[in-house]
Design an enzyme around this catalytic site. Sequence first.
Site, mmCIF file in Angstrom:
data_model
loop_
_atom_site.group_PDB
_atom_site.id
_atom_site.type_symbol
_atom_site.label_atom_id
_atom_site.label_comp_id
_atom_site.label_asym_id
_atom_site.label_seq_id
_atom_site.Cartn_x
_atom_site.Cartn_y
_atom_site.Cartn_z
ATOM 1 N N GLU A 1 43.033 59.488 45.568
ATOM 2 C CA GLU A 1 42.648 59.068 44.216
ATOM 3 C C GLU A 1 42.930 57.574 44.122
ATOM 4 O OE1 GLU A 1 41.226 60.799 41.942
ATOM 5 O OE2 GLU A 1 41.471 62.840 42.693
ATOM 6 N N GLU B 1 40.730 66.509 41.884
ATOM 7 C CA GLU B 1 41.879 67.275 41.421
ATOM 8 C C GLU B 1 41.500 67.985 40.119
ATOM 9 O OE1 GLU B 1 45.563 64.584 43.103
ATOM 10 O OE2 GLU B 1 44.638 63.900 41.254
ATOM 11 N N CYS C 1 44.086 53.558 36.163
ATOM 12 C CA CYS C 1 42.936 53.496 37.066
ATOM 13 C C CYS C 1 41.621 53.672 36.297
ATOM 14 C CB CYS C 1 43.065 54.567 38.130
ATOM 15 S SG CYS C 1 43.299 56.202 37.412
ATOM 16 N N ASN D 1 51.969 53.257 38.022
ATOM 17 C CA ASN D 1 51.436 53.019 36.666
ATOM 18 C C ASN D 1 51.721 54.159 35.686
ATOM 19 O OD1 ASN D 1 49.580 54.571 38.136
ATOM 20 N ND2 ASN D 1 47.898 53.925 36.830
#
Length: 488
Positions: free
Chosen positions: A254, A469, A288, A156
């Site tokens: 993630e 992160e 996301c 993405n």
Amino acid sequence: TMAQSKSLLVLENFIGGKFVPCSSYIDSYNPSTGDVYCKVPDSGKEEVEAAVKAAKDAFPVWSSKSPLERSQILNKLADLIEQDLEAFAQAESKDQGKTITFARTVDIPRAAYNFRFFASSILHHVTECTEMATMGCVHYTSRAPVGVAGLISPWNLPLYLLTWKIAPAIACGNTVVAKPSEMTSVTAWMMCKLMEKAGVPHGVVNIVFGTGAKAGEALVCHPDVPLISFTGSTLTAQRITEKSAPHCKRLSLELGGKNPAIIFDDADLSQCIPTTLRSSFANQGEICLCTSRIFVQRGIYSEFLKRFVAEAKKWKTGNPSDPTVNMGALISKEHLEKVRNYVKKAQAEGAKILCGEGVDSLALPPGNQKGYFMLPTVITEVKDESCCMQEEIFGPVTCVVPFDTEEEVIKRANGVKYGLAATVWSSNVGRVHRVAHRLQSGLVWTNCWLVRDLNLPFGGMKASGIGREGAKDSYEFFTEVKTITIKH
Ligand code: NAD
């Protein structure tokens, strides 16, 4: 035909500083035309083995360089990406289907910035030290790179998310083997061409192209890759966790989201509506962090809905290279089908489709008739239990439902398996803090969306992931800590 195949772009793996052809290739499509335009190496165990070996060989020298030396190389790489920004943006748009505007203003600037950010942050870490005067001891911690890092990224935000992993990994002194998505490999390959000029020593960054099942799994299962940083779907993360378990690998995951927006009746709708439009449909809804459940307090529900749908209808869907277009093509034919099916299921359950798919007609330029386009789609009168309110759709589809009380909406917002990002809209400061604290979500944006400080932790709760992160978090993930005690 031969003429066609000659004009195809053919990618090669980047191993030990050299471009290496592969014995077989996968077709990669231009999502806005439906044409095959690129051949991506279909790597497997053999290629991964070679890349891991190159990374292992490069580790002793790279890991013993000073942070400042590594920092200078990362900054140089950022400069080179910025110099080629337009070419990278064009390639990302063509490969992924996203608008050229999004690629120019978000993806590629951020990819360069990822290197710049970690080039700087690596210079500023301090480790801990404590004193035990009565014992005559001091304790301190030291941090060292782990070794060969395996990095796996999705389609993405291709270069953006790949560099978000490569930058901290190599800044900390690790060497890497990275595998981008087989659907969006072009910009990663272009970046490999800059490595030599930036001064990245051979073998520090290796990129192996191919599918998740073959190349990805070979990397996850390789005994000499002690850590895996993965961004992608929750389902793939389960598989990676299983496959890496026998090696006790360190994992950063993630994953997906089903992100709520909670809009109270004291929200500033002039800010909230355009931002919620973006949070629902930016990058074709393929982020996301995109909003896909919009809870609106009953007093403003009908006004919100009316204005939101009117704005959604104004979004222009079409040729991604047209700078006036808001929405490009979805990543693939299969993905478009999947997203459309969610809309069909909602309809079958009795939900209402207020605009977009199946309601409005999509006018595409002649060259884009076979592209994977759909209109921004707003669903309402949908139950919280519906798959459209529970599962990640990852497309330009958002659900809008009313709520009455704060207590009720917190419960409903938390009532999914995911916990990545939430937005809260209210002008009541007390309420904003209260609600933010109670949402099960790694990120909460109030009265805004997608405003990031890369210093701070990024990541999800529940099925949205494990680990965070960010400046400190990525540093901790990509290094091994040791506690040393000195008696004097
Ligand atoms: P995906 O899980 O299908 O693929 C991601 C990557 O994993 C690809 O490179 C793929 O080839 C690889 N892969 C697939 N199977 C594998 C296996 N068995 N072993 C090793 N690697 C494997 O995800 P996708 O469809 O590319 O991306 C969309 C998903 O990513 C969505 O769920 C989205 O929410 C999530 N995402 C999360 C974040 C975040 O930061 N939390 C960011 C972007 C995207």
